[in-house]
Design a protein around this motif. Structure first.
Motif, PDB file in Angstrom:
ATOM      1  N   THR A   1      33.387  32.458  34.698  1.00  0.00           N
ATOM      2  CA  THR A   1      32.434  33.421  34.140  1.00  0.00           C
ATOM      3  C   THR A   1      31.495  33.935  35.215  1.00  0.00           C
ATOM      4  O   THR A   1      31.169  35.131  35.262  1.00  0.00           O
ATOM      5  N   GLU A   2      31.070  33.054  36.105  1.00  0.00           N
ATOM      6  CA  GLU A   2      30.163  33.455  37.176  1.00  0.00           C
ATOM      7  C   GLU A   2      30.852  34.383  38.173  1.00  0.00           C
ATOM      8  O   GLU A   2      30.258  35.369  38.640  1.00  0.00           O
ATOM      9  N   ILE A   3      32.109  34.091  38.508  1.00  0.00           N
ATOM     10  CA  ILE A   3      32.855  34.913  39.464  1.00  0.00           C
ATOM     11  C   ILE A   3      33.444  36.157  38.797  1.00  0.00           C
ATOM     12  O   ILE A   3      33.820  37.113  39.462  1.00  0.00           O
ATOM     13  N   LYS A   4      33.508  36.111  37.445  1.00  0.00           N
ATOM     14  CA  LYS A   4      34.030  37.230  36.652  1.00  0.00           C
ATOM     15  C   LYS A   4      35.526  37.453  36.868  1.00  0.00           C
ATOM     16  O   LYS A   4      35.982  38.582  37.047  1.00  0.00           O
ATOM     17  N   GLN A   5      36.260  36.366  36.847  1.00  0.00           N
ATOM     18  CA  GLN A   5      37.717  36.414  36.938  1.00  0.00           C
ATOM     19  C   GLN A   5      38.310  35.354  36.013  1.00  0.00           C
ATOM     20  O   GLN A   5      37.844  34.217  35.980  1.00  0.00           O
ATOM     21  N   TYR A   6      39.338  35.738  35.264  1.00  0.00           N
ATOM     22  CA  TYR A   6      40.127  34.808  34.448  1.00  0.00           C
ATOM     23  C   TYR A   6      39.292  34.009  33.440  1.00  0.00           C
ATOM     24  O   TYR A   6      39.618  32.859  33.130  1.00  0.00           O
ATOM     25  N   GLN A   7      38.241  34.625  32.896  1.00  0.00           N
ATOM     26  CA  GLN A   7      37.422  33.884  31.936  1.00  0.00           C
ATOM     27  C   GLN A   7      38.234  33.444  30.719  1.00  0.00           C
ATOM     28  O   GLN A   7      38.188  32.278  30.319  1.00  0.00           O
ATOM     29  N   SER A   8      38.980  34.395  30.116  1.00  0.00           N
ATOM     30  CA  SER A   8      39.735  34.051  28.907  1.00  0.00           C
ATOM     31  C   SER A   8      40.871  33.080  29.208  1.00  0.00           C
ATOM     32  O   SER A   8      41.178  32.187  28.414  1.00  0.00           O
ATOM     33  N   THR A   9      41.483  33.232  30.393  1.00  0.00           N
ATOM     34  CA  THR A   9      42.585  32.338  30.761  1.00  0.00           C
ATOM     35  C   THR A   9      42.096  30.908  30.923  1.00  0.00           C
ATOM     36  O   THR A   9      42.721  29.962  30.428  1.00  0.00           O
ATOM     37  N   LEU A  10      40.974  30.719  31.608  1.00  0.00           N
ATOM     38  CA  LEU A  10      40.468  29.360  31.807  1.00  0.00           C
ATOM     39  C   LEU A  10      39.902  28.783  30.514  1.00  0.00           C
ATOM     40  O   LEU A  10      40.005  27.578  30.271  1.00  0.00           O
ATOM     41  N   GLY A  11      39.310  29.629  29.665  1.00  0.00           N
ATOM     42  CA  GLY A  11      38.885  29.150  28.358  1.00  0.00           C
ATOM     43  C   GLY A  11      40.069  28.658  27.547  1.00  0.00           C
ATOM     44  O   GLY A  11      40.013  27.607  26.897  1.00  0.00           O
ATOM     45  N   SER A  12      41.180  29.414  27.594  1.00  0.00           N
ATOM     46  CA  SER A  12      42.397  28.994  26.902  1.00  0.00           C
ATOM     47  C   SER A  12      42.981  27.731  27.523  1.00  0.00           C
ATOM     48  O   SER A  12      43.506  26.864  26.814  1.00  0.00           O
ATOM     49  N   THR A  13      42.869  27.612  28.854  1.00  0.00           N
ATOM     50  CA  THR A  13      43.409  26.427  29.539  1.00  0.00           C
ATOM     51  C   THR A  13      42.639  25.177  29.151  1.00  0.00           C
ATOM     52  O   THR A  13      43.223  24.094  29.036  1.00  0.00           O
ATOM     53  N   VAL A  14      41.332  25.307  28.955  1.00  0.00           N
ATOM     54  CA  VAL A  14      40.526  24.166  28.492  1.00  0.00           C
ATOM     55  C   VAL A  14      41.079  23.642  27.173  1.00  0.00           C
ATOM     56  O   VAL A  14      41.278  22.438  26.985  1.00  0.00           O
TER      57      VAL A  14
END
Length: 308
Positions: free
Chosen positions: A276-289
């Protein structure tokens, strides 16, 4: 020890947090308050008291750090290259690659790994666990930010990163515990008992908060990359750690189990915050969690059947 005796109590607390929050009994504000108490009060008390009592002579082992972090670095590099060559053209920059690599290699060591290991092994390895946890976030977050800075105008600030790591409650509590241990500081009976009371609900609260937070995330459109990151995280990484621990360094059974279970932890939610801070792959990493946490039940069960 029956695998169900290790996994079921942990998953019960996670499921309870998820169910009560999903049903509306707790909302985001309630969970935010509980999270703040857990991660800024109870877990630091737990980490500090255990680090204070840890036997340093049995805890500091450079070979254990190598057996854990060399596979972590390798999986990070694999994730980086996968995104570089197979990611969408708009997401092949170094910042996106670094965030995806973090999603493949960053472990939820405190909230998930620690309860599973203590359930399987007791507190015998807790000093060694904390030695690894101390460097975990600092190492992977620094690597991610440094690589991401190549694509960003503002660059990487060692000053901001160092201050954020020093003030991180996990790093700070473990560091203070190491210092107090090394100096043989006696806290006194009353303070010891007070910290013990604060520390007692730490793991249960952390698991409950994990389940509650899972109710806020959804597996989004990038589920394929999320599934790939989850497989690298909970399958490839612990397999490589097992090879390093059992065959390269020939550790004892307990030490091997500790390292493998720690590396088999699902993706930590802090990786999503970095995305979220870097503004890349937010939804992907949220899904990965979400995916890695669900799949880790199977992964943990298989490793426990194999090793314990």
């Amino acid at each position: 020890m029956a695998i169900v005796n290790i996994i079921l109590p942990i998953m019960f607390i996670v499921a309870l947090g998820y169910g009560l929050t999903r049903a509306g009994f707790f909302n985001k504000e309630h969970i935010a308050g509980l999270s703040k108490f857990t991660f800024y009060v109870s877990i630091p008390a737990f980490l500090f008291t255990n680090m204070l009592a840890a036997p340093f002579s049995q805890s500091i082992d450079p070979s254990s750090l190598l057996a854990f972090y060399l596979p972590v670095l390798f999986v990070f590099a694999v994730g980086y290259q996968i995104n570089r060559y197979f990611g969408a053209k708009t997401q092949q920059r170094s910042d996106a690659c670094a965030v995806f690599a973090l999603g493949c290699s960053y472990s939820n060591t405190v909230i998930v790994g620690l309860p599973v290991i203590t359930a399987a092994l007791g507190k015998a390895m807790i000093g060694s666990i904390f030695m690894i946890i101390t460097f975990h976030s600092a190492f992977l977050f620094a690597l991610t930010f440094i690589l991401a800075a190549r694509s960003q105008q503002h660059g990487f600030s060692w000053r901001n990163f160092t201050s954020s790591m020093v003030l991180n409650p996990v790093v700070l509590s473990i560091s203070l515990g190491i210092i107090a241990n090394g100096l043989n500081i006696e806290l006194g009976e009353q303070l010891d008992e007070g910290l013990a009371l604060l520390a007692k609900p730490a793991l249960a609260c952390a698991l409950f908060v994990l389940g509650a937070n899972l109710s806020f995330y959804r597996v989004g459109d990038n589920w394929r990359f999320a599934l790939l990151a989850s497989c690298l995280k909970i399958l490839l990484l612990p397999a490589l750690v097992y090879v390093m621990a059992n065959w390269v360094f020939e550790f004892s059974k307990q030490n091997t189990i500790m390292l493998v279970l720690l590396s088999a932890s699902p993706l930590g939610v802090n990786a999503y915050l970095i995305a979220t801070e870097i503004k890349q792959y937010q939804s992907t990493l949220g899904s990965t969690v979400v995916l890695s946490t669900l799949l880790s039940v199977l992964s943990y069960s298989l490793w426990l059947m194999w090793l314990v």
